[in-house]
Motif scaffolding. Structure first.
Motif, PDB file in Angstrom:
ATOM      1  N   ALA A  63       3.280   6.892  -7.725  1.00 31.27           N
ATOM      2  CA  ALA A  63       4.298   6.057  -7.793  1.00 31.27           C
ATOM      3  C   ALA A  63       3.668   6.936  -5.800  1.00 31.27           C
ATOM      4  O   ALA A  63       3.831   5.473  -4.784  1.00 31.27           O
ATOM      5  N   TYR A  92      -6.032  13.773  -6.421  1.00 33.97           N
ATOM      6  CA  TYR A  92      -6.428  12.441  -6.549  1.00 33.97           C
ATOM      7  C   TYR A  92      -6.144  12.419  -4.517  1.00 33.97           C
ATOM      8  O   TYR A  92      -6.886  11.366  -4.221  1.00 33.97           O
ATOM      9  N   VAL A 227     -11.090   2.131  -4.639  1.00 31.19           N
ATOM     10  CA  VAL A 227     -10.346   3.662  -4.641  1.00 31.19           C
ATOM     11  C   VAL A 227     -10.557   4.395  -5.631  1.00 31.19           C
ATOM     12  O   VAL A 227     -10.361   3.436  -7.200  1.00 31.19           O
TER      13      VAL A 227
ATOM     14  N   LYS B  44      -4.009 -10.244  -1.956  1.00 32.05           N
ATOM     15  CA  LYS B  44      -2.908  -9.895  -2.401  1.00 32.05           C
ATOM     16  C   LYS B  44      -2.626  -9.738  -3.967  1.00 32.05           C
ATOM     17  O   LYS B  44      -1.559  -8.928  -4.438  1.00 32.05           O
ATOM     18  N   VAL B  46      -3.529  -7.684  -6.736  1.00 29.96           N
ATOM     19  CA  VAL B  46      -4.430  -5.275  -6.966  1.00 29.96           C
ATOM     20  C   VAL B  46      -4.308  -5.095  -8.315  1.00 29.96           C
ATOM     21  O   VAL B  46      -3.578  -5.652  -9.452  1.00 29.96           O
ATOM     22  N   ASN B  64      -7.982  -5.881  -4.672  1.00 34.49           N
ATOM     23  CA  ASN B  64      -7.532  -3.691  -3.801  1.00 34.49           C
ATOM     24  C   ASN B  64      -7.900  -3.700  -5.299  1.00 34.49           C
ATOM     25  O   ASN B  64      -6.712  -4.354  -6.254  1.00 34.49           O
ATOM     26  N   THR B  65      -8.881  -2.696  -5.266  1.00 34.43           N
ATOM     27  CA  THR B  65      -8.954  -2.112  -6.774  1.00 34.43           C
ATOM     28  C   THR B  65      -8.232  -1.044  -6.920  1.00 34.43           C
ATOM     29  O   THR B  65      -9.137   0.368  -5.458  1.00 34.43           O
ATOM     30  N   LEU B  66      -7.730  -0.044  -8.108  1.00 36.58           N
ATOM     31  CA  LEU B  66      -7.212   1.340  -7.043  1.00 36.58           C
ATOM     32  C   LEU B  66      -7.455   2.102  -9.149  1.00 36.58           C
ATOM     33  O   LEU B  66      -6.508   1.631 -10.562  1.00 36.58           O
ATOM     34  N   THR B  68      -7.539   5.254 -10.919  1.00 35.27           N
ATOM     35  CA  THR B  68      -6.758   6.700 -10.694  1.00 35.27           C
ATOM     36  C   THR B  68      -7.010   7.693 -11.774  1.00 35.27           C
ATOM     37  O   THR B  68      -8.299   7.546 -12.318  1.00 35.27           O
ATOM     38  N   ALA B  75       2.806   4.204 -12.946  1.00 29.75           N
ATOM     39  CA  ALA B  75       2.337   4.893 -12.741  1.00 29.75           C
ATOM     40  C   ALA B  75       2.622   4.086 -10.495  1.00 29.75           C
ATOM     41  O   ALA B  75       3.179   4.648  -9.941  1.00 29.75           O
ATOM     42  N   PHE B  76       0.581   4.440 -10.948  1.00 33.65           N
ATOM     43  CA  PHE B  76       0.277   4.316  -9.492  1.00 33.65           C
ATOM     44  C   PHE B  76       0.714   2.728  -9.215  1.00 33.65           C
ATOM     45  O   PHE B  76       1.127   2.611  -7.877  1.00 33.65           O
ATOM     46  N   THR B  78       3.262   0.622  -9.739  1.00 32.05           N
ATOM     47  CA  THR B  78       4.493   1.088  -9.398  1.00 32.05           C
ATOM     48  C   THR B  78       5.197   1.256  -8.510  1.00 32.05           C
ATOM     49  O   THR B  78       6.111   0.493  -7.243  1.00 32.05           O
ATOM     50  N   GLY B  79       4.235   2.737  -7.845  1.00 35.67           N
ATOM     51  CA  GLY B  79       4.492   2.482  -6.336  1.00 35.67           C
ATOM     52  C   GLY B  79       4.019   1.627  -5.867  1.00 35.67           C
ATOM     53  O   GLY B  79       4.149   0.886  -4.623  1.00 35.67           O
ATOM     54  N   VAL B  80       3.123   0.756  -5.392  1.00 34.41           N
ATOM     55  CA  VAL B  80       2.248  -0.311  -4.884  1.00 34.41           C
ATOM     56  C   VAL B  80       3.344  -1.449  -4.697  1.00 34.41           C
ATOM     57  O   VAL B  80       3.755  -1.898  -3.428  1.00 34.41           O
ATOM     58  N   LEU B  82       6.614  -1.423  -5.148  1.00 34.24           N
ATOM     59  CA  LEU B  82       7.964  -1.114  -5.211  1.00 34.24           C
ATOM     60  C   LEU B  82       7.773  -1.217  -3.556  1.00 34.24           C
ATOM     61  O   LEU B  82       8.190  -1.668  -3.133  1.00 34.24           O
ATOM     62  N   ALA B  83       6.934  -0.514  -3.150  1.00 28.26           N
ATOM     63  CA  ALA B  83       6.973  -0.694  -1.400  1.00 28.26           C
ATOM     64  C   ALA B  83       6.297  -2.225  -1.328  1.00 28.26           C
ATOM     65  O   ALA B  83       6.180  -1.675   0.307  1.00 28.26           O
ATOM     66  N   ASN B  84       5.624  -2.681  -1.396  1.00 30.01           N
ATOM     67  CA  ASN B  84       5.009  -4.271  -1.394  1.00 30.01           C
ATOM     68  C   ASN B  84       5.382  -5.439  -3.036  1.00 30.01           C
ATOM     69  O   ASN B  84       4.101  -5.793  -2.933  1.00 30.01           O
ATOM     70  N   LEU B  87       3.207  -7.973  -3.942  1.00 35.63           N
ATOM     71  CA  LEU B  87       1.492  -8.019  -3.480  1.00 35.63           C
ATOM     72  C   LEU B  87       1.223  -8.181  -5.615  1.00 35.63           C
ATOM     73  O   LEU B  87       2.210  -7.882  -6.252  1.00 35.63           O
TER      74      LEU B  87
END
Lengths: 379, 273
Positions: A63, A92, A227, B44, B46, B64-66, B68, B75-76, B78-80, B82-84, B87
């Protein structure tokens, strides 16, 4: 009026994070670091930041990387068992060059070990814990004030070099209370990550500039890049070419190792005329400083070399400071880890390197350090 | 007018890695149509994934692609989010990624009801690593790590999502392309955590080893066609009659407090104190 407080190291860490611009924290409860999460759960909403308690340490690290990609300065905090879990996504963050800060308030190990007692046995884990070749920065505070300032420095280094930075603290520093003068706004410069100056079409998210560091766009800013944790090219897409993979790894190494002047920081205490120099960090450095004062009173010329950046290792400065010394004593709360690094650096200089090791979970007393110094100089 | 897929694909990344007979491409196209229908701003959106065949999808999509680590996509994401919270988060995952190694994240993302959409490309096998048994492999089926037949009943992605509290839960198959698009669209516009169990086919690593059911990759689609039972029809049947069937439909569509909104409300409340 100066903002003077009497607080815990962990609280100072949380306040330092806010000062540095941290606006996203994801964590998981673990002794002896939980106060950092607790305080940030209270403070972050007040500055329009976000706090989340995740389902596990792995998720918390994930997160944090997500939060940073969305443009927020991000942090997590943990201790040994949690750090072991974070290592997966720490790697990562290394390969994807995501700025973030990971606090490890070290406790006794291995495994569950001594949850409420200090240790410094994660030093090599910080350097090599995640798999694969990767550079890392780790900073080591030694006081409550430094829990604040080193957390700020950790964020600055993370932002400057697009890299995860570990704050390698220990239970002594995390839990003790000391006076701290909270720096005023602007007193410590704050670094923010470089943003791309080119159009989305021209943007290469993993192309290093002169300092080897690529500018970083946040998700949502119109750059729409990829990414991946796979070895990738400058555009961010997976590659198989050995040559390109090697280039990527070397650039990531260079961005740290060619910028050491901006990363390394040491305290050199009474070393000018010292015949014996103690090498110590964190909690051990405090006992060592006390020992040095006793030894000086007895006429023994002792000094302290204390790296505030432990990774990358301060090779040149250690060699320079110890060039006139006869003995170096490495004091660490483990069974001997950083001593090997000191031996590697000083091995051929003629300086004799000894260690004082303890894994009992009890801090060194200044007397125990002083006695060990006397032992080694008597030989 | 049909959707202009070119607008959403990173065509220079083609050819994709998926085998012939794989139906992940069908799910990808359904996802593109759903995003197009929802009229989301590409800047907008992800798309996040973990590891595996399905997880290669974001690399081919122009958002925007991630991509992981294994199991951690939610989990990743969730971070994205909550931070914005502005999106739009879409997570794509294989069955192993979603409910084996990522099981804990799956449960808690459902429970948190954070606004994102998870599409599980469920092909009942670890395809990328060579056809090992997954948590959704059918009992008795052959895989490279269950050569004498898989022991135990498979994890039901839908039941797991319902139990964990996801507020939109649906299942359909790669055969039912329009329904698939429709469910993903509903998931995207749903405010909260949505799960779409998208049954997909892996002939190379799974079908080929289970000739008792599949003679060809086309048979895998035919199996989906012939064995899917709509949820309303399923309610009339007894458990024996539903053995081996794929129950499709929308299992839950409810509005509950969404995590980011609740967080934002809390911030406003304490700041106005």
């Amino acid at each position: 009026m100066a903002d003077i407080r009497f607080i815990q190291g962990n609280e100072a860490c949380a306040l330092g994070a806010i000062y540095a611009g941290c606006r996203f924290f994801a964590g998981y409860p673990i002794t002896p670091s939980s106060e950092i999460a607790e305080m940030l759960s209270e403070e972050l909403p007040l500055v329009d930041g976000a706090f989340i308690q995740m389902e596990d340490e792995i998720a918390a690290m994930a997160a944090v990387i997500g939060g940073s990609l969305a443009g927020k300065k991000s942090m997590t905090a943990t201790s040994g068992p949690g750090m072991s879990l974070k290592l997966e996504n720490l790697g990562y963050a290394c390969i994807t060059e995501i700025p973030c800060v990971i606090v490890n308030v070290q406790r006794g190990g291995p495994s569950t070990g001594l949850p409420t007692s200090p240790a410094q046995a994660d030093i090599m884990q910080a350097r090599w814990g995640t798999h694969g070749d990767h550079p890392i920065i780790a900073v080591c505070p030694s006081s409550v004030s430094e829990m604040f300032t080193e957390t700020v420095r950790a964020f600055n280094l993370a932002e400057m070099f697009r890299t995860p930075v570990i704050v390698l603290s220990d239970e002594i520093i995390g839990h003790m209370r000391e006076k701290i003068v909270i720096p005023e706004e602007g007193e410590i410069p704050i670094v923010n990550r470089k943003k791309p100056k080119v159009s989305p079409e021209e943007y290469k998210p993993f192309k290093g500039e002169e300092d080897y560091v690529p500018p970083m766009a946040a998700f949502g800013e119109g750059y729409r890049y990829h990414v991946t944790g796979l070895s990738h090219n400058e555009e961010g897409f997976p590659i198989q070419s050995g040559e390109l993979v090697h280039q990527m790894n070397v650039r990531m190494h260079n961005k740290i190792y060619k910028n050491l002047d901006k990363i390394l920081k040491n305290e050199v205490y009474m070393c000018d005329d010292a015949e014996v120099i103690i090498f110590a960090i964190g909690g051990s450095a405090r006992s060592s400083k006390g020992a040095i004062r006793h030894l000086r009173e007895e006429g023994i010329k002792a000094g302290l070399f204390r790296p505030l950046t432990i990774w990358p290792f301060p090779e040149d400065e250690l060699r320079r400071v110890c060039s006139k010394a006869k003995n170096v004593l490495v004091v660490e709360m483990n069974l001997g880890q950083i001593v090997f690094e000191v031996e590697r650096v000083l091995g051929c200089t003629g300086v004799r390197v000894d260690g004082l090791f303890d894994s009992s979970g009890e801090p060194f007393t200044p007397l125990s350090v002083a006695n060990r110094v006397k032992e080694i100089i008597k030989r | 007018m049909g959707v202009n897929y070119h607008e959403y694909l990173r065509e220079k990344m083609m050819p994709h890695i998926w085998c012939s007979g794989c139906t992940h491409g069908i799910v990808t196209k359904a996802l593109i149509r759903a995003i197009d229908k929802a009229k989301l701003d590409k800047n907008k959106v992800v798309v996040v994934s973990g590891i595996g065949c399905a997880s290669r999808m974001p690399g081919y999509l122009d958002f925007n692609t991630l991509h992981t680590t294994h199991g951690r996509a939610l989990a990743f994401a969730t971070g994205v989010k909550l931070a914005n919270p502005d999106l739009h988060l879409i997570v794509v995952s294989g069955d192993g990624d979603a409910v084996a190694i990522g099981g804990n994240h799956f449960i808690h993302a459902c429970n948190r009801n954070i606004d994102m959409t998870l599409v599980v490309l469920n092909n009942n096998i670890y395809g990328m690593t060579g056809g090992q048994r997954s948590p959704t492999t059918y009992e008795g089926d052959i895989s490279s790590t269950s050569v004498y037949g898989s022991i135990g009943s498979p994890v039901d992605v839908v039941n797991l999502a319902l139990g964990a509290g996801a507020t939109f839960v649906a299942r359909t198959t790669s055969y039912h392309v329009q329904q698939l698009e429709s469910y993903i669209y509903s998931g995207i516009v749903h405010k909260g955590f949505s799960v779409i169990d998208a049954v997909s086919a892996c002939y190379t690593a799974y079908g080929r080893r289970n000739k008792q059911r599949y003679k060809s990759s086309v048979d895998m689609l035919n199996y989906m066609k012939n064995n899917s039972v709509n949820i309303s029809a399923a309610r009339e049947k007894n458990p024996d009659e539903l053995k081996g069937k794929i129950i499709v439909g929308i299992f839950r569509d409810s509005i509950e407090p969404e995590y980011c909104e609740e967080y934002s409300k809390m911030v406003n409340k304490i700041k106005s104190r």
